[in-house]
Design a protein around this motif. Structure first.
Motif, mmCIF file in Angstrom:
data_model
loop_
_atom_site.group_PDB
_atom_site.id
_atom_site.type_symbol
_atom_site.label_atom_id
_atom_site.label_comp_id
_atom_site.label_asym_id
_atom_site.label_seq_id
_atom_site.Cartn_x
_atom_site.Cartn_y
_atom_site.Cartn_z
ATOM 1 N N UNK A 281 0.800 -1.219 0.000
ATOM 2 C CA UNK A 281 0.000 0.000 0.000
ATOM 3 C C UNK A 281 0.837 1.275 0.000
ATOM 4 N N UNK A 282 2.056 1.215 0.527
ATOM 5 C CA UNK A 282 2.895 2.412 0.614
ATOM 6 C C UNK A 282 4.332 2.001 0.870
ATOM 7 N N UNK A 283 5.247 2.972 0.807
ATOM 8 C CA UNK A 283 6.645 2.728 1.145
ATOM 9 C C UNK A 283 7.525 2.343 -0.019
ATOM 10 N N UNK A 284 7.056 2.547 -1.227
ATOM 11 C CA UNK A 284 7.820 2.142 -2.407
ATOM 12 C C UNK A 284 9.073 3.004 -2.616
ATOM 13 N N UNK A 285 10.150 2.332 -3.001
ATOM 14 C CA UNK A 285 11.384 3.031 -3.383
ATOM 15 C C UNK A 285 11.777 2.729 -4.820
ATOM 16 N N UNK A 286 10.952 1.959 -5.512
ATOM 17 C CA UNK A 286 11.259 1.629 -6.905
ATOM 18 C C UNK A 286 11.208 2.896 -7.753
ATOM 19 N N UNK A 287 11.970 2.945 -8.860
ATOM 20 C CA UNK A 287 12.033 4.164 -9.659
ATOM 21 C C UNK A 287 10.717 4.543 -10.347
ATOM 22 N N UNK A 288 9.936 3.566 -10.767
ATOM 23 C CA UNK A 288 8.668 3.869 -11.446
ATOM 24 C C UNK A 288 7.618 4.283 -10.423
ATOM 25 N N UNK A 289 6.984 5.427 -10.636
ATOM 26 C CA UNK A 289 5.992 5.873 -9.650
ATOM 27 C C UNK A 289 4.761 4.976 -9.633
ATOM 28 N N UNK A 290 4.254 4.749 -8.433
ATOM 29 C CA UNK A 290 3.018 4.001 -8.243
ATOM 30 C C UNK A 290 1.890 5.033 -8.198
ATOM 31 N N UNK A 291 0.899 4.867 -9.055
ATOM 32 C CA UNK A 291 -0.214 5.812 -9.090
ATOM 33 C C UNK A 291 -1.095 5.630 -7.861
ATOM 34 N N UNK A 292 -1.464 6.750 -7.273
ATOM 35 C CA UNK A 292 -2.333 6.767 -6.105
ATOM 36 C C UNK A 292 -3.495 7.699 -6.389
ATOM 37 N N UNK A 293 -4.627 7.410 -5.787
ATOM 38 C CA UNK A 293 -5.796 8.269 -5.941
ATOM 39 C C UNK A 293 -5.756 9.360 -4.880
ATOM 40 N N UNK A 294 -5.928 10.605 -5.320
ATOM 41 C CA UNK A 294 -5.919 11.741 -4.400
ATOM 42 C C UNK A 294 -7.143 11.663 -3.496
ATOM 43 N N UNK A 295 -6.922 11.956 -2.220
ATOM 44 C CA UNK A 295 -8.014 11.962 -1.246
ATOM 45 C C UNK A 295 -7.898 13.173 -0.337
ATOM 46 N N UNK A 296 -9.018 13.561 0.249
ATOM 47 C CA UNK A 296 -9.018 14.698 1.176
ATOM 48 C C UNK A 296 -8.628 14.209 2.566
ATOM 49 N N UNK A 297 -7.525 14.741 3.106
ATOM 50 C CA UNK A 297 -7.027 14.270 4.410
ATOM 51 C C UNK A 297 -7.815 14.883 5.562
ATOM 52 N N UNK A 298 -7.587 14.367 6.765
ATOM 53 C CA UNK A 298 -8.168 15.015 7.949
ATOM 54 C C UNK A 298 -7.514 16.382 8.168
ATOM 55 N N UNK A 299 -8.043 17.140 9.094
ATOM 56 C CA UNK A 299 -7.522 18.490 9.331
ATOM 57 C C UNK A 299 -6.029 18.478 9.652
ATOM 58 N N UNK B 273 13.398 23.497 4.154
ATOM 59 C CA UNK B 273 12.983 22.905 2.875
ATOM 60 C C UNK B 273 11.608 22.249 2.898
ATOM 61 N N UNK B 274 11.032 22.054 4.089
ATOM 62 C CA UNK B 274 9.788 21.304 4.208
ATOM 63 C C UNK B 274 10.081 19.814 4.289
ATOM 64 N N UNK B 275 9.023 19.022 4.264
ATOM 65 C CA UNK B 275 9.169 17.560 4.282
ATOM 66 C C UNK B 275 9.280 17.063 2.854
ATOM 67 N N UNK B 276 10.347 16.336 2.577
ATOM 68 C CA UNK B 276 10.607 15.800 1.239
ATOM 69 C C UNK B 276 10.590 14.282 1.300
ATOM 70 N N UNK B 277 10.261 13.650 0.195
ATOM 71 C CA UNK B 277 10.129 12.191 0.190
ATOM 72 C C UNK B 277 11.461 11.452 0.302
ATOM 73 N N UNK B 278 12.564 12.134 0.051
ATOM 74 C CA UNK B 278 13.894 11.529 0.111
ATOM 75 C C UNK B 278 13.973 10.324 -0.812
ATOM 76 N N UNK B 279 14.337 9.140 -0.284
ATOM 77 C CA UNK B 279 14.512 7.967 -1.149
ATOM 78 C C UNK B 279 13.190 7.242 -1.432
ATOM 79 N N UNK B 280 12.123 7.620 -0.777
ATOM 80 C CA UNK B 280 10.818 7.003 -1.017
ATOM 81 C C UNK B 280 10.031 7.827 -2.035
ATOM 82 N N UNK B 281 8.947 7.259 -2.502
ATOM 83 C CA UNK B 281 8.118 7.977 -3.466
ATOM 84 C C UNK B 281 7.257 9.048 -2.804
#
Length: 179
Positions: free
Chosen positions: A76-94, A111-119
């Motif tokens: 469901x999450x945590x991918x580090x593979x080079x090809x992006x995994x498509x995800x559906x945009x959702x409205x988060x909690x506050x 710089x803010x929070x960046x994904x670094x080595x993860x997607x």
């Protein structure tokens, strides 16, 4: 069967190294369950892992890293593979939360929070989960409070990982409360 060890191997195969297992993920991260079972058997030199083992592994996990739908399985999450995994945009909690090591706070302020080595940047729905995640890198992690709903309303994309995890490409520091 040790379901925690199986979960680690399945995570590695589906999140980080599908090619090492001879697997090809589709654009949404799915792979045929039978292909995964065959790859796991070959990698474990004949260990017998069945569909029921995968189902039990998923049910036993409190982190809900994987899902099976029909004859397909994915992480469901945590991918580090080079090809992006498509995800559906959702409205988060506050608010969402991110646990981080103290040594990263100044960089995040800049710089803010960046994904670094993860997607994606991983965000937690509660402070306790964020604290446990942050403890992986620092015994006294800093918990960042993310103004997720405001960021979303201003165009930041969020994706639901599971009931406890939300994902984003990055979070600008203007949406982060530092305590």
């Amino acid at each position: 069967m040790n379901y925690q060890e199986l979960s680690k191997e399945v995570s590695y195969a589906l999140r980080h190294a599908p090619s090492e297992y001879g697997l090809s993920l589709d654009e949404n991260g799915w792979v045929d369950v039978q292909e995964l079972l065959k790859a796991l058997k070959e990698n474990n030199k004949g260990a017998s892992i069945e569909l029921n083992d995968l189902i039990s592994m998923i049910e036993a996990s409190d982190k809900k890293r994987h899902e099976i739908v029909g004859d397909k399985i994915r992480a469901l999450y945590g991918h580090t593979i080079p090809s992006p995994i498509k995800k559906e945009i959702g409205e988060p909690p506050e608010y969402l939360y991110h646990g981080t090591a103290r040594r990263f706070v100044e960089s995040i302020k800049e710089k803010g929070l960046l994904s670094q080595e993860r997607q994606h940047v991983h965000l937690s729905v509660d402070e306790d989960t964020a604290y446990e995640v942050g403890k992986r890198r620092d015994e006294k992690p800093v918990i960042l409070k993310i103004k997720a709903k405001l960021a979303f309303m201003n165009g930041v994309s969020f994706f639901k990982g599971n009931d406890k995890v939300w994902l984003s490409n990055s979070i600008n520091s203007e949406y982060i409360e530092f305590h």
